[in-house]
Scaffold this motif. Structure first.
Motif, PDB file in Angstrom:
ATOM      1  N   LEU A   1      11.569  61.098  -8.135  1.00 39.33           N
ATOM      2  CA  LEU A   1      10.338  61.602  -7.521  1.00 39.33           C
ATOM      3  C   LEU A   1       9.160  60.683  -7.825  1.00 39.33           C
ATOM      4  N   THR A   2       9.141  60.103  -9.002  1.00 36.83           N
ATOM      5  CA  THR A   2       8.082  59.142  -9.347  1.00 36.83           C
ATOM      6  C   THR A   2       8.126  57.939  -8.408  1.00 36.83           C
ATOM      7  N   GLU A   3       9.342  57.431  -8.146  1.00 43.86           N
ATOM      8  CA  GLU A   3       9.499  56.313  -7.208  1.00 43.86           C
ATOM      9  C   GLU A   3       9.080  56.724  -5.806  1.00 43.86           C
ATOM     10  N   ARG A   4       9.456  57.912  -5.421  1.00 47.47           N
ATOM     11  CA  ARG A   4       9.122  58.403  -4.072  1.00 47.47           C
ATOM     12  C   ARG A   4       7.613  58.519  -3.898  1.00 47.47           C
ATOM     13  N   ASP A   5       6.936  59.084  -4.898  1.00 44.46           N
ATOM     14  CA  ASP A   5       5.485  59.260  -4.791  1.00 44.46           C
ATOM     15  C   ASP A   5       4.760  57.912  -4.771  1.00 44.46           C
ATOM     16  N   ALA A   6       5.285  56.947  -5.526  1.00 44.81           N
ATOM     17  CA  ALA A   6       4.687  55.605  -5.509  1.00 44.81           C
ATOM     18  C   ALA A   6       4.865  54.968  -4.136  1.00 44.81           C
TER      19      ALA A   6
ATOM     20  N   ASN B   1       2.004  53.677  -1.456  1.00 48.35           N
ATOM     21  CA  ASN B   1       2.021  52.318  -0.909  1.00 48.35           C
ATOM     22  C   ASN B   1       2.336  52.285   0.583  1.00 48.35           C
ATOM     23  N   ARG B   2       2.594  53.469   1.142  1.00 50.78           N
ATOM     24  CA  ARG B   2       2.955  53.588   2.561  1.00 50.78           C
ATOM     25  C   ARG B   2       4.151  52.698   2.904  1.00 50.78           C
ATOM     26  N   ASP B   3       5.092  52.673   1.984  1.00 51.16           N
ATOM     27  CA  ASP B   3       6.325  51.902   2.141  1.00 51.16           C
ATOM     28  C   ASP B   3       7.373  52.820   2.767  1.00 51.16           C
ATOM     29  N   SER B   4       7.442  52.818   4.095  1.00 50.34           N
ATOM     30  CA  SER B   4       8.286  53.762   4.808  1.00 50.34           C
ATOM     31  C   SER B   4       9.750  53.695   4.386  1.00 50.34           C
ATOM     32  N   GLU B   5      10.277  52.481   4.286  1.00 50.99           N
ATOM     33  CA  GLU B   5      11.695  52.334   3.959  1.00 50.99           C
ATOM     34  C   GLU B   5      12.004  52.905   2.584  1.00 50.99           C
ATOM     35  N   SER B   6      11.138  52.638   1.617  1.00 53.15           N
ATOM     36  CA  SER B   6      11.346  53.153   0.264  1.00 53.15           C
ATOM     37  C   SER B   6      11.164  54.668   0.217  1.00 53.15           C
ATOM     38  N   VAL B   7      10.209  55.180   0.985  1.00 50.96           N
ATOM     39  CA  VAL B   7      10.009  56.634   1.042  1.00 50.96           C
ATOM     40  C   VAL B   7      11.275  57.320   1.542  1.00 50.96           C
TER      41      VAL B   7
ATOM     42  N   PHE C   1       8.472  61.159   8.532  1.00 51.48           N
ATOM     43  CA  PHE C   1       7.482  60.489   7.692  1.00 51.48           C
ATOM     44  C   PHE C   1       6.557  59.639   8.555  1.00 51.48           C
ATOM     45  N   ASN C   2       5.267  59.852   8.392  1.00 47.93           N
ATOM     46  CA  ASN C   2       4.269  59.108   9.157  1.00 47.93           C
ATOM     47  C   ASN C   2       3.379  58.319   8.202  1.00 47.93           C
TER      48      ASN C   2
ATOM     49  N   ILE D   1      -0.559  58.763   7.968  1.00 51.33           N
ATOM     50  CA  ILE D   1      -1.204  59.904   7.317  1.00 51.33           C
ATOM     51  C   ILE D   1      -1.614  59.501   5.902  1.00 51.33           C
ATOM     52  N   PRO D   2      -2.819  59.872   5.451  1.00 52.37           N
ATOM     53  CA  PRO D   2      -3.244  59.536   4.090  1.00 52.37           C
ATOM     54  C   PRO D   2      -2.243  60.066   3.064  1.00 52.37           C
ATOM     55  N   PRO D   3      -1.954  59.301   2.009  1.00 50.44           N
ATOM     56  CA  PRO D   3      -0.952  59.705   1.014  1.00 50.44           C
ATOM     57  C   PRO D   3      -1.147  61.105   0.458  1.00 50.44           C
ATOM     58  N   GLU D   4      -2.404  61.497   0.230  1.00 56.91           N
ATOM     59  CA  GLU D   4      -2.663  62.816  -0.360  1.00 56.91           C
ATOM     60  C   GLU D   4      -2.310  63.971   0.566  1.00 56.91           C
TER      61      GLU D   4
END
Length: 231
Positions: free
Chosen positions: A126-131, A135-141, A180-181, A184-187
């Motif tokens: 979850l820590t990796e996912r939130d980071a 970073n708006r890294d779609s592939e990693s999300v 996933f878009n 959209i702002p991360p928050e």
């Protein structure tokens, strides 16, 4: 980039790797037809069945599209893009509904059966996912979000439920990629912190509510079902 005659071990995997490289590098452009089967067989030095199996695998992954009577075309330049193209409309709704059924029960059971190792793995993921969201890294999300939900269901320690969820893994990945878009702002993105906290606290009711809540929101955002909306 010329095709290279494949070695005799792992033929299908080698052909898949070569074709994927030609697609991702742009050597075979998006939307274009790839060389015919006979040409691939000659260039690669393998049998027709090997080429067909490799094309079938890449078609299943969303990179290629086989059009009967017309040939095979490049559909996407990577698996994530291919996944996005594979789900839409009513099909996406159905996947989200199945995800809800399995993930809600998985979360409920996980809250009762999770181990400390389960919690550590879910927390790190979850820590990796939130980071990645920040970073708006779609592939990693997509990768980390999908893995978090897999770990959640695995923490149920119910082999039948885990097997069922593994069976829809590709569809889950596709649904995450589709919903996933990065604009959209991360928050404003869904947070799974409360879900993990409920599992950690051993609260099955709250864990089930958190697991179902964000999926209910996604389903609500899709509006009425296709049959009701006349689509």
């Amino acid at each position: 980039m010329p095709l290279v005659t494949a070695k005799r071990t792992g033929l299908v995997d080698q052909v898949i790797a070569q074709i994927r490289e030609l697609v991702t590098s742009g050597e075979w452009p998006l939307g274009e037809k790839i060389p015919p089967e006979a040409e691939l067989v000659a260039a690669l030095g393998v049998g027709r069945n090997t080429v067909r199996e490799a094309v079938r695998a890449l078609s299943h992954a969303g990179l290629l599209e086989v059009r009967q009577g017309d040939g095979t075309f490049v559909r996407a330049t990577n698996e994530i893009s291919g996944a996005v193209r594979k789900l839409c409309g009513q099909e996406l709704r159905q996947v989200l509904e199945v995800r809800r059924a399995l993930e809600v029960e998985g979360a409920r059971l996980a809250a009762k059966t999770r181990t400390e190792d389960d919690l550590r793995e879910m927390s790190a993921c979850l820590t990796e996912r939130d980071a990645a969201v920040q970073n708006r890294d779609s592939e990693s999300v997509v990768t980390t979000d999908t893995e978090f939900h897999r770990l959640l269901v695995a923490a149920s320690h119910n082999p039948v439920l885990i097997s069922l969820y593994d069976g829809i893994r590709e569809a889950v990945t596709s649904s995450v990629a589709t919903t996933f878009n990065p604009e959209i702002p991360p928050e404003q993105h869904v947070s799974h912190t409360a879900l993990l906290a409920a599992v950690r606290d051993g609260d099955p009711r709250r864990a089930a509510e958190e697991a179902g809540g964000f999926l209910d929101e996604l389903l609500a955002q899709m509006g009425p079902q296709a049959e009701e909306s006349g689509q």
